[in-house]
Design an enzyme around this catalytic site. Structure first.
Site, short mmCIF file in Angstrom:
data_model
loop_
_atom_site.label_atom_id
_atom_site.label_comp_id
_atom_site.label_asym_id
_atom_site.label_seq_id
_atom_site.Cartn_x
_atom_site.Cartn_y
_atom_site.Cartn_z
N ASN A 1 31.43 66.52 104.69
CA ASN A 1 31.70 66.51 103.32
C ASN A 1 32.89 65.47 103.00
OD1 ASN A 1 29.53 67.99 102.66
ND2 ASN A 1 30.91 69.63 103.45
N ARG A 2 33.28 64.51 103.85
CA ARG A 2 34.51 63.56 103.67
C ARG A 2 35.78 64.38 103.78
NH1 ARG A 2 31.09 61.06 105.13
NH2 ARG A 2 30.00 59.15 103.89
N LEU A 3 35.89 65.89 103.90
CA LEU A 3 37.05 66.39 104.44
C LEU A 3 37.50 66.41 105.90
CD1 LEU A 3 36.02 69.70 102.26
CD2 LEU A 3 37.45 67.58 101.29
#
Ligand SMILES: Cc1cc2nc3c(=O)[nH]c(=O)nc-3n(C[C@H](O)[C@H](O)[C@H](O)COP(=O)(O)O)c2cc1C
Length: 223
Positions: free
Chosen positions: A201-203
């Site tokens: 999630n692009r985290l």
């Protein structure tokens, strides 16, 4: 229409290139206090995993004499508590840039483990002895290549290099090839080292080490 015009109209939409990063994570409790040790750990993990031919390939960005940044790949040949060493021609574009402005950024991208390391620091020439030792360890062909190539200069054609190589092969037939003074290493002393680990999630994880009073401050950055 010329080839040039065709290229001009060519469209390349890459917006659907997407992947989820889920191979690993980087958490505070497992970090080494010293970024060089953390680098070593990551380097060996990537090496052990396989799948990257030149794990030691890194991007070196310099500020040129014209004020523009420029990046190119070189090979990391040594690292220890003092920093990172690569070898090049001191009269090349990057050589002149680093002698004028030692501020430098090097970075590694290791897609097999979805990792990036970005290092900012100061470059200085390695000692003559260190450069000699490395030069002397190279195969004869690479030694001659370093002598032959006026790196970053405009040359008339490929034959120019081949002819020069032939001349030098004859010249050095019965004598050892010694390191030209304009060729040697740069040691990059790190001041900031950032470790990036891809996460879902692009985290992503981003951990930055900053050198302060001989100690490393560790902080997490937002992805
Ligand atoms: C995989 C790879 C490894 C390279 N290794 C080196 C190197 O160790 N030293 C070097 O001077 N150039 C190396 N090069 C060439 C540089 O990318 C660059 O073309 C050259 O150093 C001239 O750069 P400059 O004109 O910006 O100084 C390598 C290129 C590639 C693609």
């Amino acid at each position: 229409m010329t080839e040039k015009h065709l290229n001009f109209n060519m469209q390349n939409d890459l917006s659907n290139y997407r992947k989820s990063y889920e191979k690993s994570h980087l958490i505070e409790s497992s970090l080494d206090e010293n970024p060089m040790m953390q680098f070593r750990k990551w380097f060996y993990e990537v090496e052990e995993m396989g799948g990257i031919e030149e794990v030691n390939a890194m991007t070196v960005s310099t500020i040129g004499l014209d004020g523009f940044p420029k990046s190119r790949i070189v090979l990391l040949k040594h690292y220890d508590e003092n920093g990172f060493v690569f070898y090049t021609n001191y009269q090349s574009e990057k050589g002149k840039a680093l002698i004028e402005n030692p501020k430098v950024c090097i970075s590694f991208f290791w897609p097999t483990l979805e990792r990036q390391v970005i290092i900012q620091g100061l470059a200085k020439k390695t000692s003559d002895i260190q450069s000699d030792n490395y030069f002397n360890s190279r195969p004869e062909g690479s030694k001659l290549g370093a002598v032959v190539s006026p790196q970053s200069q405009v040359i008339p054609d490929y034959d120019f290099l081949q002819n020069k190589l032939k001349e030098l092969e004859q010249h050095y037939q019965n004598q050892p090839i010694t390191r030209p003074k304009h060729w040697g290493g740069f040691l990059i002393k790190p001041m900031i080292m950032e470790f990036w680990q891809g996460r879902p999630n692009r985290l992503h994880d981003r951990i930055r080490y900053t050198l302060e009073n001989m100690d490393w401050r560790i902080e997490r950055l937002a992805p």
